[in-house]
Scaffold this motif. Structure first.
Motif, PDB file in Angstrom:
ATOM      1  N   ILE A 151     -24.980 -15.691 -21.620  1.00 19.55           N
ATOM      2  CA  ILE A 151     -25.345 -16.394 -22.849  1.00 19.55           C
ATOM      3  C   ILE A 151     -26.775 -16.939 -22.846  1.00 19.55           C
ATOM      4  CG2 ILE A 151     -22.978 -16.952 -23.539  1.00 19.55           C
ATOM      5  CD1 ILE A 151     -23.292 -19.728 -22.446  1.00 19.55           C
ATOM      6  N   CYS A 311     -19.617 -27.849 -26.086  1.00 18.56           N
ATOM      7  CA  CYS A 311     -20.481 -26.953 -25.293  1.00 18.56           C
ATOM      8  C   CYS A 311     -21.861 -26.766 -25.937  1.00 18.56           C
ATOM      9  CB  CYS A 311     -19.793 -25.593 -25.150  1.00 18.56           C
ATOM     10  SG  CYS A 311     -20.828 -24.344 -24.382  1.00 18.56           S
ATOM     11  N   ILE A 312     -22.908 -26.874 -25.123  1.00 17.51           N
ATOM     12  CA  ILE A 312     -24.275 -26.671 -25.635  1.00 17.51           C
ATOM     13  C   ILE A 312     -24.835 -25.325 -25.169  1.00 17.51           C
ATOM     14  CG2 ILE A 312     -24.785 -29.129 -25.938  1.00 17.51           C
ATOM     15  CD1 ILE A 312     -26.408 -28.993 -23.303  1.00 17.51           C
ATOM     16  N   ARG A 313     -23.972 -24.462 -24.614  1.00 19.09           N
ATOM     17  CA  ARG A 313     -24.340 -23.092 -24.224  1.00 19.09           C
ATOM     18  C   ARG A 313     -25.510 -23.059 -23.233  1.00 19.09           C
ATOM     19  NH1 ARG A 313     -20.057 -22.523 -26.695  1.00 19.09           N
ATOM     20  NH2 ARG A 313     -19.831 -21.637 -28.746  1.00 19.09           N
ATOM     21  N   CYS A 314     -25.410 -23.881 -22.194  1.00 21.62           N
ATOM     22  CA  CYS A 314     -26.465 -23.883 -21.178  1.00 21.62           C
ATOM     23  C   CYS A 314     -26.263 -22.756 -20.170  1.00 21.62           C
ATOM     24  CB  CYS A 314     -26.527 -25.231 -20.471  1.00 21.62           C
ATOM     25  SG  CYS A 314     -25.125 -25.517 -19.372  1.00 21.62           S
ATOM     26  N   GLY A 315     -25.049 -22.262 -20.039  1.00 22.89           N
ATOM     27  CA  GLY A 315     -24.761 -21.139 -19.135  1.00 22.89           C
ATOM     28  C   GLY A 315     -24.508 -21.547 -17.691  1.00 22.89           C
ATOM     29  N   ALA A 316     -24.573 -22.847 -17.391  1.00 19.66           N
ATOM     30  CA  ALA A 316     -24.415 -23.280 -15.994  1.00 19.66           C
ATOM     31  C   ALA A 316     -23.052 -22.901 -15.422  1.00 19.66           C
ATOM     32  CB  ALA A 316     -24.611 -24.797 -15.902  1.00 19.66           C
ATOM     33  N   CYS A 317     -22.000 -22.977 -16.251  1.00 18.71           N
ATOM     34  CA  CYS A 317     -20.663 -22.679 -15.720  1.00 18.71           C
ATOM     35  C   CYS A 317     -20.508 -21.206 -15.355  1.00 18.71           C
ATOM     36  CB  CYS A 317     -19.574 -23.125 -16.699  1.00 18.71           C
ATOM     37  SG  CYS A 317     -19.671 -22.382 -18.328  1.00 18.71           S
ATOM     38  N   ILE A 340     -16.485 -20.856 -19.881  1.00 23.34           N
ATOM     39  CA  ILE A 340     -16.407 -21.334 -21.276  1.00 23.34           C
ATOM     40  C   ILE A 340     -15.857 -20.240 -22.188  1.00 23.34           C
ATOM     41  CG2 ILE A 340     -18.879 -20.836 -21.775  1.00 23.34           C
ATOM     42  CD1 ILE A 340     -16.755 -23.704 -23.292  1.00 23.34           C
ATOM     43  N   CYS A 371     -20.954 -28.620 -15.404  1.00 21.42           N
ATOM     44  CA  CYS A 371     -21.125 -28.581 -16.866  1.00 21.42           C
ATOM     45  C   CYS A 371     -22.056 -29.692 -17.354  1.00 21.42           C
ATOM     46  CB  CYS A 371     -19.765 -28.705 -17.560  1.00 21.42           C
ATOM     47  SG  CYS A 371     -19.918 -28.772 -19.344  1.00 21.42           S
ATOM     48  N   ALA A 372     -23.031 -29.308 -18.182  1.00 23.59           N
ATOM     49  CA  ALA A 372     -24.040 -30.253 -18.672  1.00 23.59           C
ATOM     50  C   ALA A 372     -23.419 -31.383 -19.483  1.00 23.59           C
ATOM     51  CB  ALA A 372     -25.063 -29.495 -19.523  1.00 23.59           C
ATOM     52  N   VAL A 373     -22.307 -31.103 -20.166  1.00 26.27           N
ATOM     53  CA  VAL A 373     -21.683 -32.144 -20.993  1.00 26.27           C
ATOM     54  C   VAL A 373     -20.265 -32.493 -20.503  1.00 26.27           C
ATOM     55  CG1 VAL A 373     -23.042 -31.824 -23.093  1.00 26.27           C
ATOM     56  CG2 VAL A 373     -21.110 -30.339 -22.686  1.00 26.27           C
ATOM     57  N   ILE A 375     -17.482 -30.974 -19.682  1.00 25.72           N
ATOM     58  CA  ILE A 375     -16.232 -30.460 -20.256  1.00 25.72           C
ATOM     59  C   ILE A 375     -15.296 -30.152 -19.088  1.00 25.72           C
ATOM     60  CG2 ILE A 375     -15.183 -28.597 -21.618  1.00 25.72           C
ATOM     61  CD1 ILE A 375     -17.903 -28.274 -23.029  1.00 25.72           C
ATOM     62  N   LEU A 377     -13.497 -27.958 -17.844  1.00 26.32           N
ATOM     63  CA  LEU A 377     -13.217 -26.534 -18.060  1.00 26.32           C
ATOM     64  C   LEU A 377     -11.979 -26.033 -17.320  1.00 26.32           C
ATOM     65  CD1 LEU A 377     -16.922 -25.504 -17.969  1.00 26.32           C
ATOM     66  CD2 LEU A 377     -15.411 -24.965 -19.853  1.00 26.32           C
TER      67      LEU A 377
HETATM   68  S1  SF4 Z   1     -21.703 -25.533 -18.425  1.00 22.36           S
HETATM   69 FE1  SF4 Z   1     -20.726 -26.684 -20.100  1.00 22.36          FE
HETATM   70  S2  SF4 Z   1     -22.283 -26.822 -21.680  1.00 22.36           S
HETATM   71 FE2  SF4 Z   1     -22.963 -25.245 -20.263  1.00 22.36          FE
HETATM   72  S3  SF4 Z   1     -22.164 -23.300 -21.116  1.00 22.36           S
HETATM   73 FE3  SF4 Z   1     -20.630 -24.009 -19.691  1.00 22.36          FE
HETATM   74  S4  SF4 Z   1     -19.226 -25.252 -20.926  1.00 22.36           S
HETATM   75 FE4  SF4 Z   1     -21.080 -24.987 -22.130  1.00 22.36          FE
END
Ligand code: SF4
Length: 458
Positions: A151, A311-317, A340, A371-373, A375, A377
């Motif tokens: 993403i 989710c802010i779509r940072c891609g870290a997960c 995610i 996760c940046a926020v 969540i 998961l």
């Molecule tokens: S780490 Fe968290 S914020 Fe980033 S893409 Fe995954 S679910 Fe979204």
């Protein structure tokens, strides 16, 4: 087993044993892992920053109807037009209608996962409109006829050598070109497209409710060009992208960039608050914002799954997930991959067809950890499993197996019926999928009960 599940299993098997794929992915994720701590250092208290961001998203999502109406009222004041779309079909039709009205033949598009959800490029191509991806990674993927792999970094699975070969085949360049030469080639090709395009399409990293604005972060300047050079700008955004206030960007922008790429802030951070106003020299004549539901209100109605809308779509997960690192992004066969993607796809699409994704996890919790926020998961993955069973989607064999297991586990006599050798042969025959790729399970000759008795006798 659903069709999506058998495709997933087949592809997983192929990718998990593809050493070249693993080498490129490990190399690119290692670069990411090296950069991220540097970006995160800017936060005096990283945990607090993540908690605050989660609370802000909670605030926006709990009153989503009002936050979106605020956004609409504020941005329409400056001449932008908001179009609400229930699903992908409505959104594609709305975009096509605008394109036809503007007599559009070429459209430039910056990176946007939500337009992948719509399969917008294919839809426009059917109507003879060329939709050109302008983000370098997306441009590479479009040249190769592949959807994005990740993403944030769409061509993460390709090495420099593979990209040079692709450019040589498609654009006639030297197959030994360096990364810099490849970038310059893409730049030269794309500049002309910006000049030709009648319409520019972008996504939105955030919709800002209190000022009625669109926030876009990027590193190449292509989104800024896509929204300012063509006479018409169309924004496509999922309704969950809204945040309460412009001041919240002070937290969300650095959070997104540090968790996404390890940067303190991305190279270009843009806020667009409408089309060109009287007296202004830059910007499009018209601006449309497509607000897309496409299953999001269904998630909003689900008290537990709702959290995934933060989710802010940072891609870290994705980068942290041991499953993603082994099977890669395309195996999921979904717009959103990794943890995610596994959480939201069954809700956005169909639980029965996509429930298998909640098992594409070791439940190690690493996704939740990064996760940046914040969540939860891995808990949401468990929740999806639970929901699938509650909705009656567990296969009959699974239901019978658990029943037998429970009956046996509750009766000592039954547990003692078979000796160790019998158990070993039975389990290894039943667990064929496990023993194909792992060493065989071996039970001790005597049961625990028998061993206990023996021990006490002594
Ligand atoms: S780490 Fe968290 S914020 Fe980033 S893409 Fe995954 S679910 Fe979204």
């Amino acid at each position: 087993m659903s069709q999506s599940s058998s495709i997933f299993q087949k592809k997983s098997k192929e990718k998990a044993f593809d050493r070249d794929h693993r080498k490129v992915i490990n190399f690119n994720i290692a670069k990411y892992n090296a950069a991220v701590p540097g970006g995160q250092e800017q936060f005096a208290d990283l945990n607090l920053a993540r908690e605050r961001a989660k609370n802000l998203k909670w605030k926006a999502i709990e009153v989503l109807d009002q936050t979106l109406e605020n956004f609409e009222a504020n941005i329409t004041k400056r001449g932008a037009k908001v179009i609400w779309c229930e699903d992908a079909r409505q959104a594609n039709e709305a975009i096509l209608e605008i394109c036809k009205e503007k007599n559009c033949k070429t459209l430039v598009k910056s990176k946007s996962m939500v337009t992948e959800e719509l399969h917008l490029n294919d839809h426009l191509a059917k109507h003879n409109i060329e939709s050109v991806e302008t983000d370098l990674g997306e441009y590479i993927q479009q040249l190769d006829g592949e959807p994005p792999y990740h993403i944030v970094t769409p061509a993460m699975h390709k090495s420099r050598e593979q990209i040079a070969q692709l450019f040589a085949e498609k654009l006639g360049t030297d197959p030994n070109d360096s990364a810099e030469q490849l970038t310059l080639t893409a730049r030269e090709k794309l500049r002309q497209k910006y000049m030709d395009a009648e319409v520019g399409v972008t996504g939105a990293n955030f919709l800002i409710a209190d000022i009625g604005g669109i926030a876009i972060t990027e590193n190449e300047g292509n989104a800024r060009l896509s929204c300012s050079m063509p006479k018409t700008h169309i924004v496509v955004a999922g309704i969950e992208k809204v945040i309460p206030s412009l001041t919240d960007l002070a937290l969300f922008w650095p959070l997104l960039s540090s968790f996404g790429t390890g940067q303190r802030i991305t190279s270009y951070s843009t806020v667009v608050t409408g089309p060109r106003q009287e007296g202004e020299t830059d910007g499009p004549d018209e601006m449309y914002i497509i607000l897309l539901d496409n299953g999001r209100t269904k998630m909003l109605a689900n008290e537990k799954a709702r959290e995934a809308l933060y989710c802010i779509r940072c891609g870290a997960c994705l980068n942290a997930c041991p499953v993603y690192k082994n099977i890669g992004g395309h195996t999921y066969n979904t717009t959103y991959s990794g943890p995610i993607g596994s959480v939201i796809t069954p809700h956005l699409k169909d639980m029965k067809e996509w429930k298998h994704l909640s098992h594409a996890s070791s439940l190690c919790g690493n996704c939740t950890e990064v996760c940046a926020v914040k969540i939860n998961l891995h808990e949401l993955l468990l929740e999806n499993r639970h929901e699938a069973v509650e909705e009656g989607y567990a296969p009959v064999v699974e239901k019978i197996s658990w029943k037998l297991w429970k009956t046996a586990m509750l009766k000592r006599g039954m547990m003692n019926i078979a000796n160790g050798n019998m158990k070993t042969s039975f389990i290894n025959a039943v667990a064929g999928a496990w023993t194909r790729n792992h060493s065989k399970l071996k039970f001790p000759k005597e049961s625990f009960n028998e061993q206990w008795k023996e021990k006490n006798k002594k």
